[in-house]
Design an enzyme around this catalytic site. Structure first.
Site, mmCIF file in Angstrom:
data_model
loop_
_atom_site.group_PDB
_atom_site.id
_atom_site.type_symbol
_atom_site.label_atom_id
_atom_site.label_comp_id
_atom_site.label_asym_id
_atom_site.label_seq_id
_atom_site.Cartn_x
_atom_site.Cartn_y
_atom_site.Cartn_z
ATOM 1 N N TYR A 142 114.452 -9.353 -65.409
ATOM 2 C CA TYR A 142 114.084 -8.938 -64.056
ATOM 3 C C TYR A 142 112.892 -8.004 -64.151
ATOM 4 O O TYR A 142 112.891 -7.082 -64.967
ATOM 5 C CB TYR A 142 115.260 -8.227 -63.383
ATOM 6 C CG TYR A 142 114.962 -7.727 -61.981
ATOM 7 C CD1 TYR A 142 114.713 -8.625 -60.941
ATOM 8 C CD2 TYR A 142 114.945 -6.370 -61.700
ATOM 9 C CE1 TYR A 142 114.450 -8.160 -59.659
ATOM 10 C CE2 TYR A 142 114.686 -5.899 -60.418
ATOM 11 C CZ TYR A 142 114.437 -6.800 -59.396
ATOM 12 O OH TYR A 142 114.183 -6.334 -58.130
ATOM 13 N N ASP A 237 108.212 -4.765 -70.507
ATOM 14 C CA ASP A 237 108.774 -4.115 -69.336
ATOM 15 C C ASP A 237 109.879 -3.177 -69.823
ATOM 16 O O ASP A 237 111.001 -3.601 -70.087
ATOM 17 C CB ASP A 237 109.310 -5.158 -68.345
ATOM 18 C CG ASP A 237 109.843 -4.507 -67.070
ATOM 19 O OD1 ASP A 237 109.923 -3.261 -67.031
ATOM 20 O OD2 ASP A 237 110.180 -5.252 -66.126
ATOM 21 N N LYS A 265 112.501 3.954 -63.476
ATOM 22 C CA LYS A 265 113.842 4.511 -63.667
ATOM 23 C C LYS A 265 113.818 5.904 -64.316
ATOM 24 O O LYS A 265 113.562 6.875 -63.623
ATOM 25 C CB LYS A 265 114.727 3.497 -64.392
ATOM 26 C CG LYS A 265 114.864 2.221 -63.530
ATOM 27 C CD LYS A 265 115.995 1.278 -63.857
ATOM 28 C CE LYS A 265 116.152 0.252 -62.737
ATOM 29 N NZ LYS A 265 115.798 -1.111 -63.078
HETATM 30 C C1 LIG Z 1 114.805 -2.047 -62.191
HETATM 31 C C2 LIG Z 1 113.802 -2.837 -62.920
HETATM 32 C C3 LIG Z 1 112.549 -3.143 -62.358
HETATM 33 C C4 LIG Z 1 112.212 -2.817 -60.938
HETATM 34 O O1 LIG Z 1 112.151 -1.445 -60.703
HETATM 35 P P1 LIG Z 1 112.310 -0.913 -59.194
HETATM 36 O O2 LIG Z 1 112.085 0.559 -59.329
HETATM 37 O O3 LIG Z 1 113.685 -1.280 -58.760
HETATM 38 O O4 LIG Z 1 111.265 -1.567 -58.379
HETATM 39 C C5 LIG Z 1 111.610 -3.783 -63.147
HETATM 40 N N1 LIG Z 1 111.885 -4.117 -64.424
HETATM 41 C C6 LIG Z 1 113.079 -3.856 -64.986
HETATM 42 C C7 LIG Z 1 113.298 -4.227 -66.413
HETATM 43 C C8 LIG Z 1 114.080 -3.230 -64.251
HETATM 44 O O5 LIG Z 1 115.278 -3.028 -64.804
#
Ligand SMILES: *Cc1c(COP(=O)(O)O)cnc(C)c1O
Length: 422
Positions: A142, A237, A265
């Site tokens: 994601y 990511d 995060k």
């Molecule tokens: C949570 C998440 C996102 C998106 O971050 P948001 O602050 O919710 O927009 C992108 N990449 C990864 C791996 C994530 O876990």
């Protein structure tokens, strides 16, 4: 009727589904959301006055625990000096320096307001830098909700992706290639077909959004080599793994150097912050020093920057190895208890995160994760919540511990697990 239920009913009449992010509605686990009044350390307190040991930790950010005093002092002091300036502030420079110092591959960094913004911007930059359009992502990873990433996998090693949700035009994902995670041959094949048009591979170095999955031996190194061979960029990511797998993220832990890294995060300690950074020559393509546009009215917000900096400084003092060891013990005991009740469990654990899958086969990709029995997870979620343990409202998530979790929390959790019935 509980106050949570009353609020949920009202919320549903004025907020779609009653929530501002769909997973919070707890639909997948056949439950109603709890409305939270406050949080402290490892605990959540709902509006009905019930206490929970929290293993969601705001989906990852609260590695120090909720309401850490150092973070709160820093945020309050910053707030008293003004909530937003729309001009540069000192804390941005300090946090950028801290990130550059901590993350091995980051030479320059740009702040944004969410993980979604970070990945979306990193992809634009990778495309602008390489002059190519295609991006490879992996099934089950994601990367936030930007259109280009909301693509569903084609069958097999199909190259063409389909929109992952209504509202995403086919044209928007026409340059998104979705492949299975942990399968280097699929990546090599895609590069053989489209190599000179592929701008980047974006990958969660250890995915935390299909539950927790670990990279196989040589996998991340293989992605690095393929990118180098074809002149594509490797984007890690690290929105989950950054500052959690280690202070230097997954890249420090696995020793693989991406060209770009996305953060979110933990970086904001609970405030809305994201960031992307990496190679200087790539980052300098960003406006105003380069041609690739990206902007943000509230980016580098002084309160969020102060909180984020205090958070990272505090994390530098903490014993990651001890937390990893204790989390592993908790996870293994939890899994053993569930197994003892006749349920097959595959356990994946690293750092302060773990996932149990209720299946006979080891889980190394999304296809295997899908074999996990969702009914078992729903049963666990409901019964644990009833006993004061707050787990993720979706089976395909990490269970997160924090530096605030105590022996008493773990004991309460395992005792609750012993009472599980299937
Ligand atoms: C949570 C998440 C996102 C998106 O971050 P948001 O602050 O919710 O927009 C992108 N990449 C990864 C791996 C994530 O876990």
């Amino acid at each position: 009727m509980s106050l949570s239920s009353t609020l949920y009913a009202k919320a549903q009449s004025i907020i779609p589904g009653g929530v501002n992010s769909p997973i919070r509605a707890c639909k997948a686990v056949e439950s109603e959301p709890l409305f939270i009044a406050s949080a402290m350390g490892s605990k959540l307190y709902d509006v009905d006055g019930r206490q929970y040991v929290d293993y969601v930790m705001s989906w990852g950010p609260m590695l120090l625990g909720h309401a850490n005093p150092r973070v709160h002092e820093a945020a309050k002091a910053a707030l008293d000096a003004g909530a937003s300036f729309g001009a540069p502030c000192p804390a941005e420079v300090d946090l950028a320096q801290k990130i550059v110092d901590l993350m091995p591959s980051i030479e320059m960094v740009r702040m944004v307001n969410s993980g979604t913004e970070a990945t979306m911007s990193a992809l634009r930059l990778a495309r602008g830098f390489t002059g190519r359009d295609y991006v490879i992502k992996f099934d089950g990873c994601y990367h936030g909700h930007a259109d280009a990433f909301l693509a569903a996998a084609g069958s097999g090693v199909e190259v063409q992706a389909a929109p992952g949700t209504p509202g995403v035009p086919a044209a928007t994902v026409a340059h998104t290639i979705v492949l299975p995670y942990n399968n280097l041959d699929a990546v090599k094949e895609a590069f053989r077909q489209k190599g000179k048009d592929i701008a980047a591979i974006i990958v969660e170095p250890a995915p935390g959004n299909m539950g927790l999955v670990l990279p196989g031996p040589g996998y991340l190194e293989g992605l690095r080599a393929v990118c180098d061979e074809y002149g594509a960029l490797l984007i890690f990511d690290e929105v989950i793994t950054g500052f959690r797998w280690s202070l230097g993220g997954a890249q420090a832990r696995y020793g693989v150097r991406p060209d770009l890294t996305t953060l979110g995060k933990i970086i904001g300690a609970g405030f809305p912050v994201g960031a992307y950074g990496g190679r200087r020559d790539v980052m300098e393509k960003l406006s105003p020093c380069g041609p690739v546009f990206q902007a943000g009215t509230l980016s580098g917000n002084p309160v969020a920057m102060a909180a984020g900096l205090a958070n990272l400084r505090e994390l530098e003092q903490r014993d990651y190895a001890a937390l990893e060891k204790r989390t592993g013990e908790l996870a293994r005991e939890f899994a053993d208890i569930v197994r003892s009740k006749g349920v097959p469990v595959q356990l994946n654990h690293v750092a302060s995160a773990f996932t149990m899958y209720f299946t006979e086969q080891p889980v190394n990709d999304m296809a295997a994760a899908r074999t996990s029995n969702g009914k078992i997870y729903t049963a666990i979620y409901k019964q644990m919540r009833e006993q004061g343990v707050y787990l993720a409202s979706l089976a395909y998530e990490c269970t997160f511990t924090s530096f605030a979790h105590s022996e008493a929390d773990y004991e309460l959790t395992l005792n609750a697990a012993r009472n599980l019935k299937f």
